[in-house]
Design an enzyme around this catalytic site. Structure first.
Site, PDB file in Angstrom:
ATOM      1  CG  HIS A   1      -4.471   5.517  10.481  1.00 46.44           C
ATOM      2  ND1 HIS A   1      -3.295   5.913  11.082  1.00 46.44           N
ATOM      3  CD2 HIS A   1      -4.122   4.654   9.506  1.00 46.44           C
ATOM      4  CE1 HIS A   1      -2.279   5.326  10.470  1.00 46.44           C
ATOM      5  NE2 HIS A   1      -2.756   4.561   9.519  1.00 46.44           N
TER       6      HIS A   1
ATOM      7  NE  ARG B   1       0.134  -2.615   6.255  1.00 47.44           N
ATOM      8  CZ  ARG B   1      -1.182  -2.772   6.153  1.00 47.44           C
ATOM      9  NH1 ARG B   1      -1.975  -2.339   7.103  1.00 47.44           N
ATOM     10  NH2 ARG B   1      -1.700  -3.365   5.109  1.00 47.44           N
TER      11      ARG B   1
ATOM     12  CB  CYS C   1      -0.116   5.384   6.938  1.00 51.46           C
ATOM     13  SG  CYS C   1       0.377   3.695   7.126  1.00 51.46           S
TER      14      CYS C   1
ATOM     15  CB  CYS D   1      -4.963  -0.672   8.386  1.00 49.87           C
ATOM     16  SG  CYS D   1      -3.635   0.502   8.273  1.00 49.87           S
TER      17      CYS D   1
ATOM     18  CB  SER E   1       5.096   1.587   7.359  1.00 46.37           C
ATOM     19  OG  SER E   1       4.219   0.494   7.222  1.00 46.37           O
TER      20      SER E   1
ATOM     21  CB  CYS F   1      -4.170   4.162   5.175  1.00 47.00           C
ATOM     22  SG  CYS F   1      -3.885   2.516   4.571  1.00 47.00           S
TER      23      CYS F   1
ATOM     24  CB  CYS G   1       0.949   0.359   5.383  1.00 50.13           C
ATOM     25  SG  CYS G   1      -0.478   1.381   5.026  1.00 50.13           S
TER      26      CYS G   1
ATOM     27  CD  GLU H   1      -2.181   2.007   0.728  1.00 51.05           C
ATOM     28  OE1 GLU H   1      -2.860   2.435  -0.204  1.00 51.05           O
ATOM     29  OE2 GLU H   1      -1.456   2.725   1.398  1.00 51.05           O
TER      30      GLU H   1
END
Ligand code: SF4
Lengths: 155, 577
Positions: free
Chosen positions: B69, B481, B551, B65, B504, B62, B548, B14
């Site tokens: 958030h 994640r 984000c 997910c 990430s 994002c 990801c 992503e």
């Protein structure tokens, strides 16, 4: 999709959005519309009205100002949509909604409706007559909500 | 002479990510740099807005997910305002979280990471009768591996292969690569699960939508609790949730689990997969309230791979710095005081290995200066790996009974030693074990919710925001994640400052001022690459973190600056939903 299926381009609204999806307001096909018309409003998330599926206008629903088909089509193969989950519409398909739709859990009509229609709300650009009618509607909605609270105090 | 290999964009993630490695004549990576080439900037947009609008805005960081958030941002506002939400709301948030974790981990392994392990072309030469039998070796109740089903899978994919554009969704990968280890039959089993997982992920999205209104971007949280009280009091709705949950839990236990056991068996001798990781510090935060003050996953820190000690997290020691990131303020900042002022310096001209193995002119990372939109988060000045493996290791080291049981069972089944958990295989297995724990324990939360609803139907707390007061708070926890934290300060009733420190970022961030590398970069060093034009080993390692990057980068206004370094492959384009 429309083109592949029917071989013609769909009719569009002023923002070039296909009318089959954006032709009606969320409010027009909302499952809680009867509650709205009856003046039955959720006053606070989780209250008795919320348990009974009352209208979410007073906790911030922007369905009356938003043109989309969420209330007809729903999401995830028809599983649900925000109003069904007890949360008002946030107006996310209207231009500049973050700036024009006010506070997500407060109604727009009683304080900020003029900004939504002042230039960038879809109603304003639709056509002049539409603006007139819808602005009146917005005031009507606010008045309706206010009257119902006086007429039918829940708490 | 050492050469540079550039992988850009890394697909099946992503977001947008670039990895550059410098390899010696022996094919071993000597140095590595990872850059995110797109930026985010929601923090800047948040300033001056009503805090109640922020969670819905933050979830749009994002497209995958989104609930993570949404939830952490909501908790940040609640923490700032001192709101304690009702127990029912906690449990409903857990049920939505279960949908998210199961959805995310299944998609990750099968649709984003799977083809790093599974050779689709090889599956086409499998004997389906043999494969069907083999599936029983890994579970007593295999899914989607009947002989007829496998035949159909082969036919379907063979049709793709005849396609003028090649293998359709499976085109352009490194088929036949030397580091693929499954037999044709094993490949076919996993391929069948890949297709089955497409249905499972749709079911998981519906599972979220039952209480969440929709997925992605659920819309049923409010500061103070949840709004979906009507669904909670409707037995038909609760039943729908259970049916979907059971279908997914079954898939996790009998397909996902089985496939990872199979992968452990076949890959445990493959050096590029078993190479010890570069950063052995792990951090995880408690998550998943399944009963009163009872959490499925624990908080803690492990340093240097030492499982005999677990340190508690001191949130004051979390900082982000920008020595090598495209921001102005280099020095470490605590997220409450964090800034997001861009300073883009771009790439430099150089040469790297082209698709045919020859050197070609390229734009390259300037590792001496700034080279990524991701900041470098540190805990007490040290880099940390976050993610499912961190959560599993912290739970294991803390003696969490549920975690211990699944880890020990997995190690016993595969014959892999505990030390092997600190590898790419370990990271991929850790994610599966976390999915299994969620699949096995979400029902506890479900049952506790039903019990509590009998006596208490509170779902949302009330609160006031005093415009004359200043507030600060954070929402922190583990998401699919890894550890995610949102930090908010409120003044005059509006957002004064906002920062999100996302998983990430911890894993993919560039070097810090001391030259210490984050987990991605450190993990690539020492890796042997068989064929420089097909760097599958690099991709497999990076994918194992489930990047990801949408984000992980800080966006903002890019006025006057062209970011033309990345391209999006339409077939593998970042988003998965
Ligand atoms: S205000 Fe919202 S909840 Fe109420 S009827 Fe209209 S769309 Fe439905």
């Amino acid at each position: 999709m429309h083109f592949i299926l029917y071989g013609t381009l769909p009719a569009l609204d002023v923002f070039n959005r296909p009318k089959w999806a954006y032709g009606l307001r969320i409010h027009d096909a909302c499952e809680r519309r009867g509650r709205f018309d009856a003046g039955e409003f959720v006053e606070q998330f989780g209250d008795e009205g919320a348990k009974d599926g009352y209208c979410l206008y007073k906790v911030g629903c922007k369905g009356p100002y938003t043109f989309n088909n969420c209330s007809k089509q729903k999401f995830n193969q028809g599983t649900s949509w925000p109003v069904q989950a007890g949360h008002g519409c946030m107006g996310c398909s209207e231009p500049d909604f973050w700036d024009k739709m006010g506070i997500v859990h407060e109604p727009l009509g009683d304080r900020l409706y003029h900004t939504a229609f002042g230039g960038l709300g879809s109603d304003a650009t639709a056509d002049k007559i539409g603006v007139g009618i819808l602005t009146v509607t917005a005031i009507g909605i606010a008045a309706h909500a206010a009257i119902s609270l006086i007429k039918n105090p829940k708490e | 002479m050492s050469k540079r290999v550039i992988v850009d964009p890394i697909t099946r993630i992503e977001g947008h990510l670039r990895a550059e490695v410098i390899v010696g004549d022996d094919g071993v990576v000597q140095d590595a740099f990872v850059s995110s080439t797109l930026w985010r900037g929601l923090e800047v947009i948040a300033k001056g807005r009503d805090p109640r609008n922020i969670p819905l805005m933050m979830q749009r960081i994002c497209g995958v997910c989104t609930y993570s958030h949404y939830l952490k941002s909501t908790i940040a506002v609640e923490d700032a305002l001192g709101i304690k939400i009702p127990y029912n709301a906690e449990l409903v948030r857990t049920l939505m979280n279960a949908a998210l974790f199961l959805h995310d981990h299944v998609i990750h392994f099968y649709h984003l990471h799977g083809v790093d392990w599974v050779d689709i072309v090889s599956a086409l030469s499998a004997d389906e009768a043999k494969a069907s039998k083999l599936a029983f070796k890994y579970t007593n109740n295999p899914i989607g591996t009947g002989e007829n089903e496998l035949k159909k899978v082969k036919e379907k994919v063979a049709k793709f292969a005849q396609n003028p554009q090649g293998l359709g969704p499976f085109a352009n990968a490194y088929w036949g690569h030397k580091t693929f280890k499954f037999t044709p039959e094993q490949n076919l089993i996993a391929l069948s699960h890949y297709l089955k997982a497409l249905e499972i992920q749709r079911t998981a999205a519906q599972m979220m939508a039952i209480f969440g209104a929709k997925q992605p971007h659920p819309q049923s949280l409010a500061v103070g609790g949840v709004t979906c009280v009507m669904d909670l009091l409707n037995p038909a709705r609760m039943g729908e949730y259970l049916v979907k949950y059971q279908a997914i839990a079954d898939f996790v236990n009998n397909a996902y689990y089985a496939d990872i056991v199979m992968a452990a068996e076949m890959y445990k001798t493959e050096p590029s997969v078993m190479k010890p990781m570069g950063v052995k510090n792990f951090m995880a935060h408690k998550e998943f309230m399944i009963g009163r003050e009872e959490y499925l996953f624990d908080s803690g820190i492990i340093m240097n791979g030492d499982l005999s000690k677990v340190f508690e997290i001191d949130e004051d020691k979390i900082t982000e710095e920008a020595t090598h990131s495209w921001y102005k303020d280099d020095a470490p900042q605590h997220p409450y005081e964090g800034t997001t002022n861009p300073n883009y310096t771009g790439f430099i001209d150089g040469q790297s290995v082209g698709p045919d193995g020859k050197m070609v002119d390229s734009k390259m990372i300037n590792e001496k200066e700034k080279y990524s939109w991701i900041k470098s988060p540190r805990y007490n000045g040290e880099p940390m790996e976050v993610g499912p493996l961190a959560s599993i290791l912290v739970g294991y080291a803390k003696g969490n009974k549920k975690v211990e049981a699944v880890v020990n069972e997995f190690l016993a089944k595969t014959g892999v030693p505990a030390a092997a958990l600190f590898s790419t295989l370990g990271r991929t297995a850790g994610r599966m074990l976390q999915a299994k724990l969620v699949a096995d324990n979400a029902l506890v939360a479900f049952n506790n919710l039903i019990e509590n609803l009998k006596v208490d139907q509170e779902t949302c707390a009330t609160y006031v925001i005093d415009k004359d007061k200043e507030y600060k708070g954070r929402g922190i926890g583990d998401v699919p994640r890894g550890m995610l934290s949102h930090w908010i300060r409120i003044k005059n009733g509006v957002v004064e400052n906002y920062q999100a420190v996302v998983p990430s970022t911890w894993n993919a961030g560039p070097m810090d001022s001391k030259g210490a590398k984050g987990p991605y970069e450190a993990d690539l060093i020492g890796l042997k690459i068989e064929d420089l034009t097909q760097p599958l080993e690099i991709i497999r390692i990076i994918h194992s973190y489930d990047p990801c990057i949408a984000c992980a980068v800080h966006v903002m206004d890019t006025k006057g600056k062209t970011l033309s370094q990345y391209k999006i492959d339409p077939l593998y384009g970042g988003c998965t939903i």
